[in-house]
Design an enzyme around this catalytic site. Structure first.
Site, PDB file in Angstrom:
ATOM      1  N   GLU A  51      23.464   3.629  19.797  1.00  0.00           N
ATOM      2  CA  GLU A  51      22.368   3.171  20.636  1.00  0.00           C
ATOM      3  C   GLU A  51      22.497   1.674  20.948  1.00  0.00           C
ATOM      4  O   GLU A  51      22.302   1.241  22.083  1.00  0.00           O
ATOM      5  CB  GLU A  51      21.021   3.430  19.939  1.00  0.00           C
ATOM      6  CG  GLU A  51      20.780   4.883  19.575  1.00  0.00           C
ATOM      7  CD  GLU A  51      21.205   5.215  18.160  1.00  0.00           C
ATOM      8  OE1 GLU A  51      20.498   5.992  17.491  1.00  0.00           O
ATOM      9  OE2 GLU A  51      22.262   4.716  17.705  1.00  0.00           O
ATOM     10  N   ALA A 155      48.385  27.356   0.616  1.00  0.00           N
ATOM     11  CA  ALA A 155      49.548  27.755   1.418  1.00  0.00           C
ATOM     12  C   ALA A 155      50.240  28.865   0.641  1.00  0.00           C
ATOM     13  O   ALA A 155      50.660  28.659  -0.505  1.00  0.00           O
ATOM     14  CB  ALA A 155      50.485  26.576   1.631  1.00  0.00           C
ATOM     15  N   LEU A 205      48.990  12.967  -2.152  1.00  0.00           N
ATOM     16  CA  LEU A 205      47.676  13.420  -1.653  1.00  0.00           C
ATOM     17  C   LEU A 205      47.040  12.466  -0.659  1.00  0.00           C
ATOM     18  O   LEU A 205      45.816  12.426  -0.532  1.00  0.00           O
ATOM     19  CB  LEU A 205      46.697  13.667  -2.802  1.00  0.00           C
ATOM     20  CG  LEU A 205      46.925  14.894  -3.678  1.00  0.00           C
ATOM     21  CD1 LEU A 205      45.703  15.129  -4.552  1.00  0.00           C
ATOM     22  CD2 LEU A 205      47.232  16.136  -2.871  1.00  0.00           C
ATOM     23  N   GLU A 285      42.932  21.299  -3.033  1.00  0.00           N
ATOM     24  CA  GLU A 285      44.286  21.732  -2.677  1.00  0.00           C
ATOM     25  C   GLU A 285      44.944  22.611  -3.749  1.00  0.00           C
ATOM     26  O   GLU A 285      46.083  23.026  -3.584  1.00  0.00           O
ATOM     27  CB  GLU A 285      45.157  20.521  -2.377  1.00  0.00           C
ATOM     28  CG  GLU A 285      44.758  19.805  -1.093  1.00  0.00           C
ATOM     29  CD  GLU A 285      45.946  19.181  -0.377  1.00  0.00           C
ATOM     30  OE1 GLU A 285      47.081  19.676  -0.526  1.00  0.00           O
ATOM     31  OE2 GLU A 285      45.728  18.185   0.330  1.00  0.00           O
TER      32      GLU A 285
END
Length: 362
Positions: A51, A155, A205, A285
């Site tokens: 704003e 994965a 990481l 993970e």
């Protein structure tokens, strides 16, 4: 007409993606007599709010008098790193404010709207609310539920295995998935793994993009197996590291490493600690035991699964594995399925969360 200008504000808000840290993405548009006067967005944590940027960008401030402000999130009415946006709006001469979403943060939570109305400004809310809420899913969840938004990422091979050997990393997914995961990391405020992942993979990481507020790297290591700060990459500088462990004293702790000691760490206790520290989102993970521990406690909202076109077979390490007894399934709802290079990425959400979102849509 309102929707057209709010669409513009939503697109502007996205320009701050990955840079606003604990602050939400916000976009703003100032319009008068169907003419666009100025635009703004929140560019990064600690910088001007949307704003204020829009108001300051207006070349002739007197033109703002009796104008309409479109903003994706309720203007703040408190002093933080920036002054209250409500006062800036009132002082500018704007006569109408159209808000997409009211802010669930208790510090704001309707106070901005109420103050503007008390000052004689016409306020409307709910315009493209669903699209605006999608900008800040983790922020909204954290302040509405008072707990972090937790995602379990894995994965796996086609036969549901994480690796061929529990003590050694198996490279499954391709280069495109590698890049996607590193990009994904930057949109979470914490990345969490267990000690087994540190020992087997020795990861850093870190996300691919360097930001002012990288995610906190978290290790759950009750027995202190990973506390060799010179051996493991995760302890390299570049982002804070928090280790949840039973170990209560150790010498030469690096300044960016926080040792959090408790003799009885559980997943709910860890999540509650993160909540109190203001961590809004967690990207878990792995590995398989860690994911199963979160599953056992029902403490997650999404599962992101990358599937590689490979088979492991035999006694490879399965996803979500532990010795606990299971008597029921946990229903999920597919949200997205897409190709990432040679792999497939699937995003699934807990059924109750999906049903809750559907009820909001109705």
């Amino acid at each position: 007409m309102d929707e057209r200008y709010m669409e513009k504000a939503i697109e502007l808000a996205k320009l701050g993606k990955g840079k606003t840290y604990t602050n939400p993405l916000v976009g703003a548009v100032i319009v008068k007599e169907d003419s666009l006067l100025a635009t703004g967005y929140h560019p990064k944590y600690g910088d001007r709010h949307a704003e204020k940027m829009a108001i300051e960008k207006c070349e002739t401030p007197e033109d703002i008098f009796d104008a309409t402000l479109y903003v994706t999130l309720e203007p703040c009415n408190h002093t933080g790193k920036q002054p209250p946006c409500t006062e800036i709006i009132v002082n500018s001469g704007i006569s109408k404010v159209v808000i997409a979403q009211l802010d669930p943060n208790p510090v704001v939570a309707g106070k901005g709207k109420a103050y503007l109305e008390s000052q004689g400004i016409q306020v409307e809310s709910g315009i493209l609310q669903e699209k605006a809420e999608a900008l800040n899913e983790h922020y909204n969840y954290f302040h509405s539920r008072q707990q972090p938004y937790i995602v379990l990422k894995q994965a796996i091979s086609l036969d549901g295995k994480l690796s061929a050997n529990p003590c050694q990393r198996t490279y499954l997914t391709g280069e495109e998935t590698y890049k996607k995961v590193h990009e994904e990391r930057q949109y979470y405020q914490a990345i969490l793994i267990g000690s087994g992942t540190v020992l087997a993979d020795n990861p850093t990481l870190l996300p691919e993009t360097v930001t002012d507020f990288p995610p906190v790297r978290i290790i759950l290591d009750r027995s202190g197996q990973t506390l060799d700060f010179g051996k493991y990459h995760i302890f390299g500088e570049g982002a804070p590291v928090w280790v949840f462990t039973k170990t209560d004293s150790i010498a030469n702790i690096p300044p960016h490493v926080r040792l959090i000691s408790n003799q009885d760490w559980t997943i709910p206790k860890v999540v509650d600690y993160l909540r109190k520290e203001g961590i809004q989102s967690v990207y878990v993970e792995g590995g398989s035991k860690m994911h199963d521990a979160f599953l056992a406690e029902n403490m997650f909202e999404e599962v992101i699964t990358y599937i590689a076109p490979k088979l492991i077979g035999s006694n490879g390490v399965p996803a979500f594995a532990s010795n606990r007894d299971v008597s029921a399934t946990t229903p999920l709802v597919f949200q997205r399925v897409e190709a990432v290079g040679e792999d497939v990425r699937m995003v699934s959400r807990r059924e109750e969360e999906a049903c809750l979102q559907d009820s909001f849509k109705k």
